[in-house]
Scaffold this motif. Structure first.
Motif, PDB file in Angstrom:
ATOM      1  N   GLU A   1       0.765  -1.115   0.231  1.00  0.00           N
ATOM      2  CA  GLU A   1       0.083   0.121  -0.192  1.00  0.00           C
ATOM      3  C   GLU A   1       1.031   1.013  -0.140  1.00  0.00           C
ATOM      4  OE1 GLU A   1      -3.268   2.216   2.868  1.00  0.00           O
ATOM      5  OE2 GLU A   1      -3.411  -0.028   2.601  1.00  0.00           O
ATOM      6  N   GLU A   2       2.023   1.144   0.826  1.00  0.00           N
ATOM      7  CA  GLU A   2       2.825   2.305   0.760  1.00  0.00           C
ATOM      8  C   GLU A   2       3.568   2.650  -0.808  1.00  0.00           C
ATOM      9  OE1 GLU A   2       4.595   5.756   2.157  1.00  0.00           O
ATOM     10  OE2 GLU A   2       3.041   4.626   3.125  1.00  0.00           O
ATOM     11  N   VAL A   3       3.936   1.378  -1.071  1.00  0.00           N
ATOM     12  CA  VAL A   3       4.403   1.638  -2.758  1.00  0.00           C
ATOM     13  C   VAL A   3       3.519   2.165  -3.584  1.00  0.00           C
ATOM     14  CG1 VAL A   3       5.508   0.331  -4.601  1.00  0.00           C
ATOM     15  CG2 VAL A   3       6.143  -0.308  -2.290  1.00  0.00           C
ATOM     16  N   MET A   4       2.376   1.774  -3.371  1.00  0.00           N
ATOM     17  CA  MET A   4       1.131   2.112  -4.337  1.00  0.00           C
ATOM     18  C   MET A   4       1.115   3.721  -4.097  1.00  0.00           C
ATOM     19  SD  MET A   4      -1.451  -0.904  -4.423  1.00  0.00           S
ATOM     20  CE  MET A   4      -2.773   0.282  -5.363  1.00  0.00           C
ATOM     21  N   LYS A   5       1.262   4.234  -2.799  1.00  0.00           N
ATOM     22  CA  LYS A   5       0.798   5.541  -2.242  1.00  0.00           C
ATOM     23  C   LYS A   5       2.067   6.398  -3.089  1.00  0.00           C
ATOM     24  CE  LYS A   5      -0.853   6.873   1.989  1.00  0.00           C
ATOM     25  NZ  LYS A   5      -0.532   6.676   3.623  1.00  0.00           N
ATOM     26  N   GLN A   6       3.375   5.918  -2.984  1.00  0.00           N
ATOM     27  CA  GLN A   6       4.166   6.499  -3.454  1.00  0.00           C
ATOM     28  C   GLN A   6       4.224   6.857  -5.042  1.00  0.00           C
ATOM     29  OE1 GLN A   6       7.709   4.397  -2.009  1.00  0.00           O
ATOM     30  NE2 GLN A   6       7.807   5.460  -0.038  1.00  0.00           N
ATOM     31  N   GLU A   7       3.771   5.658  -5.633  1.00  0.00           N
ATOM     32  CA  GLU A   7       3.631   5.825  -7.135  1.00  0.00           C
ATOM     33  C   GLU A   7       2.565   6.894  -7.566  1.00  0.00           C
ATOM     34  OE1 GLU A   7       3.021   1.612  -8.414  1.00  0.00           O
ATOM     35  OE2 GLU A   7       5.010   0.966  -8.014  1.00  0.00           O
TER      36      GLU A   7
END
Length: 104
Positions: A3-9
């Motif tokens: 979820e954090e990776v998706m947020k950063q993307e």
């Protein structure tokens, strides 16, 4: 973690979209894409300093909600204009005018 990776993307995509929009607006007023990029990076760089400054300013404002909004808009615009002129010269004023009229 995913979820954090998706947020950063999403954040990176949003930033790229904003940079593209700034580049288009800059070209419309005769400012180079490089200067538009420098302006964007400078704003991002100053964000940790400017955000608390504007939050504190907002708390000190007086008047109706509309008057306060106008005062904040004016303060933010003045700060953006100062940065734009520093980077783009006098065309920076025109750039910020176009930027604020577009709702950016």
């Amino acid at each position: 973690a995913r979820e954090e990776v998706m947020k950063q993307e999403r954040r990176a995509q949003d930033e790229q979209r904003v940079q593209r929009q700034l580049t288009v607006m800059a070209a419309e007023v005769g400012v180079s894409a490089e200067d538009a990029g420098r302006f964007f990076r400078r704003i991002k760089e100053l964000e940790p300093t400017l955000s608390p400054k504007f939050e504190a300013m907002e708390k000190r404002l007086t008047g109706t909600p509309e008057e306060k909004a106008k005062q904040m808009e004016s303060a933010v615009r003045a700060e953006m204009e100062k940065i734009a002129v520093e980077i783009m010269g006098e065309k920076g004023r025109t750039f910020v005018e176009k930027l604020t009229k577009s709702g950016g």
